[in-house]
Scaffold this active site. Structure first.
Site, PDB file in Angstrom:
ATOM      1  N   ALA A  60       0.852  -1.196   0.000  1.00 48.90           N
ATOM      2  CA  ALA A  60       0.000   0.000   0.000  1.00 48.90           C
ATOM      3  C   ALA A  60       0.882   1.238   0.000  1.00 48.90           C
ATOM      4  CB  ALA A  60      -0.919   0.006   1.229  1.00 48.90           C
ATOM      5  N   GLY A  75      31.060  19.873 -13.756  1.00 50.97           N
ATOM      6  CA  GLY A  75      31.685  18.909 -14.655  1.00 50.97           C
ATOM      7  C   GLY A  75      32.112  17.649 -13.914  1.00 50.97           C
ATOM      8  N   GLU A 117       5.569  11.334   0.258  1.00 44.93           N
ATOM      9  CA  GLU A 117       4.327  12.086   0.514  1.00 44.93           C
ATOM     10  C   GLU A 117       3.478  12.240  -0.749  1.00 44.93           C
ATOM     11  OE1 GLU A 117       3.916  15.144   3.311  1.00 44.93           O
ATOM     12  OE2 GLU A 117       5.762  14.651   4.366  1.00 44.93           O
TER      13      GLU A 117
END
Length: 390
Positions: A133, A344, A368
């Site tokens: 979930a 770089g 979130e």
């Protein structure tokens, strides 16, 4: 028109920014690289933030806190993130974890836990996500069953920020599976010391390595009924209301790390010489830096506008919270990546801070609520006609 400062900080807010920056320059930034490299909790930052009352600035004065408004709390998180994103999760997660208590808890619950948080007696984490979930928070399997005057919780929570470090946890659990998100989920306060609470190993993460992320295991955890937050069945609503407010703090975190990367890139570009002159004098570099600065400031203004809505509880907070979090985190990822480009080859090494900032910035697009979910939220708000003009 709102009287909340959207485009210019008040003297009080400017003073807060300066105070937090001073603390961070002295006691947070110097340890940021070591915290990342050693994958350890930023104890120096935690101690410094607590001493300055910046560890949980959102707690109201009546419970012993600093009583910072939503914008002031964002300023704290932004400035800490500018120095160390891992450390910024201390005030950010303390708000995330305790806000459900502030929004819906009983007065007794507020006095008990907000006072402890304000006094530094323990941090507060937020337990919503589970192994199955994530974006679909309503698919959680953690259960809470009433047993006399107690509730008994069983389940696993995943991706819990500052787990094991925090003393207190807001836990969302299913109390009526048939009702689902519409009355079937309830919020509780669980304490680290409760019998049956344990933690998994620290996740091995790309960034925010100083902030421990663990699973929280709940094995027949028995807690008194007075630790319920709000009414039975209100948990999912409380969770979503909480995120409306705390997504603004993630936006502030994203602005902070982007500003930190921009600051470093500007300094480097002025000092680094190639072909006999500073690389900042080349038009290609000027355009790159200009875009970085423009987008950071746009993200900042949107974040502060969202903070105003959070403070007032405006009807369009859901839209502004989602848009600030989404836009600012996308900007943070772009700006930190471009900061690496400015340096770089040096930017690609851990001898310079921008590669850490780039790794840290990535999570702001994910937690979130992923930015894909934020765009769904924004679209639904627009279609429902709830967005208002500034």
């Amino acid at each position: 028109m709102s009287d909340f400062p959207l485009f210019e900080l008040s003297e009080e807010h400017q003073a807060i920014r300066e105070a937090v920056r001073a603390v961070c320059d002295a006691k947070v930034a110097p340890y940021a690289a070591a915290v990342d490299e050693e994958v350890r909790y930023p104890q120096e930052a935690a101690d410094a933030l607590l001493a300055a009352d910046f560890h949980a600035p959102h707690v109201p004065e009546e419970y012993g806190g600093a009583g910072a408004d939503a914008l002031a709390t964002c300023l704290v998180i932004e400035e800490v993130a500018r120095a160390c994103v891992s450390s910024s999760l201390i005030p950010a997660v303390n708000k995330l974890g305790s806000l459900p208590v502030m929004l819906a808890g009983s007065e007794e619950l507020k006095k008990r836990y907000l006072s402890k948080l304000a006094a530094g007696e323990g941090g507060f984490s937020y337990c919503l996500s589970e192994p199955d979930a994530g974006s679909d928070a309503g698919g959680m399997k953690t259960r809470a069953v009433r047993d006399g005057d107690d509730w008994v919780l069983n389940g696993v929570k995943r991706w819990i920020t500052n787990a094991e470090v925090s003393e207190y946890y807001t836990v969302m659990a299913v109390t009526d599976a048939e009702k689902g998100t519409r009355g079937g989920i309830t919020a509780f306060v669980v304490e680290k010391s409760d019998e049956g609470v344990s933690f998994g190993a620290k996740e091995k993460k790309l960034g925010i390595k100083g902030s421990p992320t663990r699973e929280v295991y709940l094995d027949n955890v028995r807690i008194p009924a007075d630790r319920m937050i709000g009414e039975e069945g209100e948990g999912f609503s409380i969770a979503m209301r909480t995120l409306d407010h705390t997504r603004v703090t993630i936006a502030a975190q994203a602005v902070g790390v982007a500003q930190g990367a921009l600051d470093y890139a500007l300094g480097y570009a002025k000092e680094r010489r190639q072909f006999g002159k500073p690389i900042s004098s080349f038009q290609g570099m000027e355009f790159l830096l200009a875009d970085m600065g423009m987008k950071v400031e746009a993200a900042r203004q949107l974040t502060y506008a969202a903070a105003g809505r959070s403070e007032r509880g405006d009807d369009d907070l859901t839209f502004f919270g989602a848009s600030a979090k989404c836009f600012a985190s996308d900007v943070a990822m772009e700006v930190t990546t471009n900061a690496v480009q400015v340096l770089g080859g040096y930017g690609y090494t851990s001898d310079y801070p921008v590669e850490r900032m780039m790794r840290d910035a990535k999570i702001t697009q994910i937690y979130e609520g992923t930015n894909q979910v934020q765009r769904i939220v924004m679209a639904r708000q627009l279609l429902a006609g709830v967005q208002s003009e500034l």
